[in-house]
Design an enzyme around this catalytic site. Structure first.
Site, PDB file in Angstrom:
ATOM      1  N   LYS A  25     -90.189  79.754 -17.257  1.00 19.43           N
ATOM      2  CA  LYS A  25     -91.080  78.914 -16.459  1.00 19.43           C
ATOM      3  C   LYS A  25     -92.287  78.475 -17.292  1.00 19.43           C
ATOM      4  O   LYS A  25     -92.750  79.224 -18.170  1.00 19.43           O
ATOM      5  CB  LYS A  25     -91.533  79.709 -15.230  1.00 19.43           C
ATOM      6  CG  LYS A  25     -92.244  78.908 -14.151  1.00 19.43           C
ATOM      7  CD  LYS A  25     -92.461  79.791 -12.930  1.00 19.43           C
ATOM      8  CE  LYS A  25     -93.198  79.075 -11.822  1.00 19.43           C
ATOM      9  NZ  LYS A  25     -93.320  79.922 -10.611  1.00 19.43           N
ATOM     10  N   SER A  84     -91.870  82.434  -4.917  1.00 19.83           N
ATOM     11  CA  SER A  84     -91.544  81.370  -5.876  1.00 19.83           C
ATOM     12  C   SER A  84     -90.312  81.611  -6.732  1.00 19.83           C
ATOM     13  O   SER A  84     -89.854  80.705  -7.420  1.00 19.83           O
ATOM     14  CB  SER A  84     -92.749  81.094  -6.775  1.00 19.83           C
ATOM     15  OG  SER A  84     -93.761  80.433  -6.050  1.00 19.83           O
ATOM     16  N   SER A  86     -92.257  77.970  -6.322  1.00 15.92           N
ATOM     17  CA  SER A  86     -92.695  77.021  -7.318  1.00 15.92           C
ATOM     18  C   SER A  86     -91.791  76.935  -8.545  1.00 15.92           C
ATOM     19  O   SER A  86     -91.928  76.030  -9.364  1.00 15.92           O
ATOM     20  CB  SER A  86     -94.115  77.394  -7.786  1.00 15.92           C
ATOM     21  OG  SER A  86     -94.138  78.686  -8.389  1.00 15.92           O
TER      22      SER A  86
END
Length: 449
Positions: free
Chosen positions: A77, A179, A155
């Protein structure tokens, strides 16, 4: 069908594939103009990934295999530090900020285990939403119903799509309010949020120090367990699958089952029926503390307070470069006082103790990961009201476990060919191996169909 770590490791062991071949295939998918790669990744590491793959093949030929992920393409990420790069976290507001002087601890552990780091994945700006919509880099579309164009969940949006579309074998994300689990659930994958203390946050751009945790998204519970052992430094073997007969599972009737759409409700009911048939004892229990959480967080909670503390200088300089739907939520923390924050710490301690007492007699909680299937991107982009309503609903159940400081898995429980639905299996702080063991048993139950 998404490949598991075990499938690909076996292919490497038997000489049916090489790390270079796997990496080239992943890069080809990521670079395909007709695919989601341009939106799933904020940066690809094509050259270094191929070098890492070649090194893995060379070591394997010499009989050296470093871990269960050696030679496999893994995405990270966009909030993990990589030495020499500015960590953007799905934003443009940090352009020109200092580059990281070292890799994040998580990245170091992956590299030491022989992972091929394929690239940085797109995300909701600064990880502050459960939807995965990003106005700066685009929004990678959910693999289900691409014609409609549904959200991937956030996210860790690009993380899930990188796995679903074969651009990575697994993805490492962060989970502050769901997330990792939300995109896993909405994209038909498995995601694991560990107890926060298990995985180092060193070199990770924070959202909320009290709630952040680091976990994997992959094809199976076993994949997630193997990755968790590497990320945490636990190094232990994958837990044994639990015995479902006699297992005590609790469904919280407070809040967690509210506002389910029909497909989620039917999928969850079918999952519960299957668990009962396998011999698990499943009770519905009230957890009134769940209904109190909205009031506890009414001023913005830890996320607003701690995000404001981290972002205030950057917002003062370049606030207009933020996604308006993100910065408006961060700004809520500006009005929280030190006394409000201390009250929040005290309230959480009491809340966790109360919830732990209620669930102490059970092996795990089970609930839908999200109460609705993935909505269309266009509908949420067009309306602030629709955006915030969907965000609150999708974050609701996962957030309960972050506030509990617990651990949780999301694994698919929908019928093949239908919209993805996640079954969340959750427990108190430190019960990670037990939750993974239960997840392995549930996964085996579904594999048997």
């Amino acid at each position: 069908m998404v490949s598991t770590l075990n499938d690909l490791t076996l292919a490497l062991q038997e000489g049916r594939s090489s790390s270079v071949e796997l990496t080239q295939a992943a890069l080809a998918r990521a670079q395909d103009d007709a695919g989601e790669g341009a939106r799933a990744f904020t940066r690809l590491y094509a050259e270094s990934a191929l070098a890492q793959a070649q090194a893995s093949d060379t070591l394997r030929a010499a009989g050296i295999v470093r871990s269960a992920i050696d030679g496999l393409p893994i995405s990270i990420k966009d909030l993990f530090d990589v030495e020499g790069e500015t960590t953007m976290a799905g934003s443009v507001a940090r352009e020109g900020e200092p580059a990281a002087d070292a890799d994040a601890e998580v990245v170091r552990r992956l590299v030491a285990a022989g992972a091929v780091i394929i690239g940085r994945t797109n995300m909701t700006e600064f990880a502050y939403s459960g939807l995965g919509i990003n106005p700066h880099y685009g929004t990678p579309l959910n693999p289900y119903d691409r014609a409609t164009g549904r959200i991937p969940g956030g996210s860790s949006s690009g993380a899930a799509v990188s796995v679903s579309d074969g651009m990575a074998v697994a993805a490492i994300g962060s989970d502050t309010g769901g997330s990792v689990r939300i995109p896993a659930a909405l994209c038909g994958l498995t995601g694991f949020k560990p107890s926060a203390w298990r995985v180092s946050m060193e070199g990770v751009l924070p959202l909320s120090a009290n709630l952040d945790s680091i976990g994997p998204i992959a094809a199976s519970v076993r994949c997630c367990a193997e990755l968790d052992a590497i990320l945490s430094g636990d190094g232990g073997p994958v837990p044994e699958a639990a015995v479902l007969r006699g297992l005590r599972l609790a469904i919280p009737t407070t809040l967690a089952l509210d506002a389910m759409d029909k497909h989620v409700a039917d999928s969850f009911a079918a999952a519960v029926a299957r668990l009962k048939t396998a011999g698990a004892q499943v009770d519905e229990i009230a957890i009134p503390e769940f209904a109190e959480l909205a009031a506890i967080n009414a001023k913005g909670g830890f996320t607003a307070a701690e995000a404001w503390a981290w972002h205030r200088d950057l917002i003062a300089r370049v606030g207009k470069r933020y996604d308006p739907r993100v910065v408006s939520r961060i700004m809520r923390g500006k009005d929280m006082s030190a006394a409000d924050y201390l009250d929040l710490l005290d309230a959480r301690e009491a809340w966790v103790a109360a919830v732990d007492r209620r669930i102490a007699g059970y092996d795990a909680l089970i609930m839908p990961t999200t109460p609705i299937v993935a909505p269309a991107v266009a509908d949420l982009q067009a309306s602030d009201d629709a955006y915030y309503a969907a965000n609150g609903l999708i974050l609701r159940n996962p957030t309960l476990i972050n506030f509990l400081d617990g651990c949780a898995l999301s694994l698919p429980c929908h019928a093949p060919g239908t919209a993805p639905v996640g079954l969340m299996i959750a427990g108190s702080n430190g019960t990670d191996r037990r939750i993974l063991g239960i997840g392995l048993a549930v996964e085996a139950l579904y594999a048997g169909q």
